[in-house]
Write a protein that holds these residues in place. Structure first.
Motif, PDB file in Angstrom:
ATOM      1  N   ALA A 178       4.664  49.302 -72.431  1.00  0.00           N
ATOM      2  CA  ALA A 178       4.925  50.285 -71.371  1.00  0.00           C
ATOM      3  C   ALA A 178       4.455  51.669 -71.778  1.00  0.00           C
ATOM      4  O   ALA A 178       3.861  52.392 -70.959  1.00  0.00           O
ATOM      5  N   TRP A 179       4.690  52.072 -73.027  1.00  0.00           N
ATOM      6  CA  TRP A 179       4.239  53.390 -73.463  1.00  0.00           C
ATOM      7  C   TRP A 179       2.726  53.484 -73.513  1.00  0.00           C
ATOM      8  O   TRP A 179       2.147  54.507 -73.126  1.00  0.00           O
ATOM      9  N   TRP A 180       2.055  52.439 -74.008  1.00  0.00           N
ATOM     10  CA  TRP A 180       0.589  52.449 -74.032  1.00  0.00           C
ATOM     11  C   TRP A 180       0.023  52.475 -72.620  1.00  0.00           C
ATOM     12  O   TRP A 180      -0.975  53.153 -72.346  1.00  0.00           O
ATOM     13  N   THR A 181       0.649  51.741 -71.705  1.00  0.00           N
ATOM     14  CA  THR A 181       0.176  51.737 -70.323  1.00  0.00           C
ATOM     15  C   THR A 181       0.390  53.094 -69.672  1.00  0.00           C
ATOM     16  O   THR A 181      -0.458  53.566 -68.907  1.00  0.00           O
ATOM     17  N   LEU A 182       1.504  53.733 -69.961  1.00  0.00           N
ATOM     18  CA  LEU A 182       1.757  55.065 -69.436  1.00  0.00           C
ATOM     19  C   LEU A 182       0.714  56.059 -69.951  1.00  0.00           C
ATOM     20  O   LEU A 182       0.167  56.858 -69.179  1.00  0.00           O
ATOM     21  N   LEU A 183       0.400  55.985 -71.231  1.00  0.00           N
ATOM     22  CA  LEU A 183      -0.630  56.856 -71.798  1.00  0.00           C
ATOM     23  C   LEU A 183      -1.992  56.579 -71.161  1.00  0.00           C
ATOM     24  O   LEU A 183      -2.730  57.511 -70.815  1.00  0.00           O
ATOM     25  N   ALA A 184      -2.324  55.311 -70.994  1.00  0.00           N
ATOM     26  CA  ALA A 184      -3.609  54.951 -70.386  1.00  0.00           C
ATOM     27  C   ALA A 184      -3.683  55.425 -68.941  1.00  0.00           C
ATOM     28  O   ALA A 184      -4.729  55.908 -68.490  1.00  0.00           O
ATOM     29  N   ALA A 185      -2.587  55.298 -68.192  1.00  0.00           N
ATOM     30  CA  ALA A 185      -2.596  55.715 -66.785  1.00  0.00           C
ATOM     31  C   ALA A 185      -2.732  57.227 -66.658  1.00  0.00           C
ATOM     32  O   ALA A 185      -3.477  57.718 -65.800  1.00  0.00           O
ATOM     33  N   VAL A 186      -2.044  57.969 -67.501  1.00  0.00           N
ATOM     34  CA  VAL A 186      -2.134  59.435 -67.435  1.00  0.00           C
ATOM     35  C   VAL A 186      -3.547  59.902 -67.788  1.00  0.00           C
ATOM     36  O   VAL A 186      -4.105  60.775 -67.111  1.00  0.00           O
ATOM     37  N   THR A 187      -4.145  59.320 -68.822  1.00  0.00           N
ATOM     38  CA  THR A 187      -5.517  59.717 -69.159  1.00  0.00           C
ATOM     39  C   THR A 187      -6.513  59.277 -68.086  1.00  0.00           C
ATOM     40  O   THR A 187      -7.471  59.997 -67.796  1.00  0.00           O
ATOM     41  N   ALA A 188      -6.276  58.120 -67.474  1.00  0.00           N
ATOM     42  CA  ALA A 188      -7.164  57.673 -66.393  1.00  0.00           C
ATOM     43  C   ALA A 188      -7.056  58.597 -65.187  1.00  0.00           C
ATOM     44  O   ALA A 188      -8.061  58.895 -64.536  1.00  0.00           O
ATOM     45  N   TRP A 189      -5.839  59.050 -64.878  1.00  0.00           N
ATOM     46  CA  TRP A 189      -5.688  59.984 -63.765  1.00  0.00           C
ATOM     47  C   TRP A 189      -6.363  61.315 -64.081  1.00  0.00           C
ATOM     48  O   TRP A 189      -6.939  61.941 -63.195  1.00  0.00           O
ATOM     49  N   ALA A 190      -6.295  61.764 -65.328  1.00  0.00           N
ATOM     50  CA  ALA A 190      -6.976  63.005 -65.703  1.00  0.00           C
ATOM     51  C   ALA A 190      -8.490  62.849 -65.561  1.00  0.00           C
ATOM     52  O   ALA A 190      -9.170  63.742 -65.047  1.00  0.00           O
ATOM     53  N   VAL A 191      -9.016  61.715 -66.000  1.00  0.00           N
ATOM     54  CA  VAL A 191     -10.451  61.455 -65.849  1.00  0.00           C
ATOM     55  C   VAL A 191     -10.827  61.365 -64.368  1.00  0.00           C
ATOM     56  O   VAL A 191     -11.875  61.870 -63.953  1.00  0.00           O
ATOM     57  N   ALA A 192      -9.983  60.734 -63.571  1.00  0.00           N
ATOM     58  CA  ALA A 192     -10.255  60.638 -62.132  1.00  0.00           C
ATOM     59  C   ALA A 192     -10.258  62.018 -61.482  1.00  0.00           C
ATOM     60  O   ALA A 192     -11.074  62.291 -60.596  1.00  0.00           O
ATOM     61  N   LEU A 193      -9.382  62.891 -61.943  1.00  0.00           N
ATOM     62  CA  LEU A 193      -9.358  64.247 -61.405  1.00  0.00           C
ATOM     63  C   LEU A 193     -10.640  64.998 -61.760  1.00  0.00           C
ATOM     64  O   LEU A 193     -11.230  65.686 -60.917  1.00  0.00           O
ATOM     65  N   VAL A 194     -11.092  64.843 -62.989  1.00  0.00           N
ATOM     66  CA  VAL A 194     -12.346  65.483 -63.395  1.00  0.00           C
ATOM     67  C   VAL A 194     -13.515  64.892 -62.612  1.00  0.00           C
ATOM     68  O   VAL A 194     -14.398  65.616 -62.146  1.00  0.00           O
ATOM     69  N   MET A 195     -13.525  63.563 -62.450  1.00  0.00           N
ATOM     70  CA  MET A 195     -14.606  62.916 -61.705  1.00  0.00           C
ATOM     71  C   MET A 195     -14.605  63.323 -60.241  1.00  0.00           C
ATOM     72  O   MET A 195     -15.653  63.334 -59.598  1.00  0.00           O
ATOM     73  N   THR A 196     -13.455  63.671 -59.701  1.00  0.00           N
ATOM     74  CA  THR A 196     -13.396  64.119 -58.317  1.00  0.00           C
ATOM     75  C   THR A 196     -14.175  65.412 -58.132  1.00  0.00           C
ATOM     76  O   THR A 196     -14.851  65.595 -57.122  1.00  0.00           O
ATOM     77  N   PHE A 197     -14.082  66.298 -59.115  1.00  0.00           N
ATOM     78  CA  PHE A 197     -14.733  67.595 -58.979  1.00  0.00           C
ATOM     79  C   PHE A 197     -16.189  67.592 -59.421  1.00  0.00           C
ATOM     80  O   PHE A 197     -17.021  68.255 -58.799  1.00  0.00           O
ATOM     81  N   ILE A 198     -16.526  66.872 -60.490  1.00  0.00           N
ATOM     82  CA  ILE A 198     -17.899  66.958 -60.995  1.00  0.00           C
ATOM     83  C   ILE A 198     -18.622  65.617 -61.017  1.00  0.00           C
ATOM     84  O   ILE A 198     -19.787  65.568 -61.381  1.00  0.00           O
TER      85      ILE A 198
END
Length: 109
Positions: free
Chosen positions: A52-72
């Motif tokens: 659960a902790w690894w999945t939470l870390l992976a999801a948060v980093t994936a959302w951060a990457v998705a946010l960056v990909m949204t803009f650039i």
């Protein structure tokens, strides 16, 4: 705007289009990348709490990457990554909730 055909006199209505439409190819590629990302991180866990902790870390980093990909980057791939990470996080939290309900003990501490 389209040029008027001449059949109907008067001004035509404007046609609004998305400047960066989301296509199926990048969306599916983003979903596949998100699934692979969450699978690799989830495989690092040895028990439910670490999974659960690894999945939470992976999801948060994936959302951060998705946010960056949204803009650039590509918005379709960003949507796919966000969808896959949200679904993967939901699955992990469903397992945590099921363990909590059955054992009456919070498994993450």
């Amino acid at each position: 705007m389209r040029p008027p055909s001449g059949l109907f006199p008067g001004p035509t209505r404007p046609v609004y289009r998305e400047p960066h439409p989301v296509n199926a190819g990048p969306l599916l590629a983003g979903i596949a990348a998100g699934v692979v990302w969450l699978t690799l991180f989830g495989a690092l866990g040895r028990d439910l709490a670490s999974y659960a902790w690894w999945t939470l870390l992976a999801a948060v980093t994936a959302w951060a990457v998705a946010l960056v990909m949204t803009f650039i980057g590509d918005r379709g791939a960003a949507v796919g990554v966000a969808l896959a990470s949200g679904l993967g996080l939901s699955v992990a939290l469903a397992f945590v909730g099921a363990r909590w309900i059955t054992t009456q003990d919070w498994p993450l501490w």
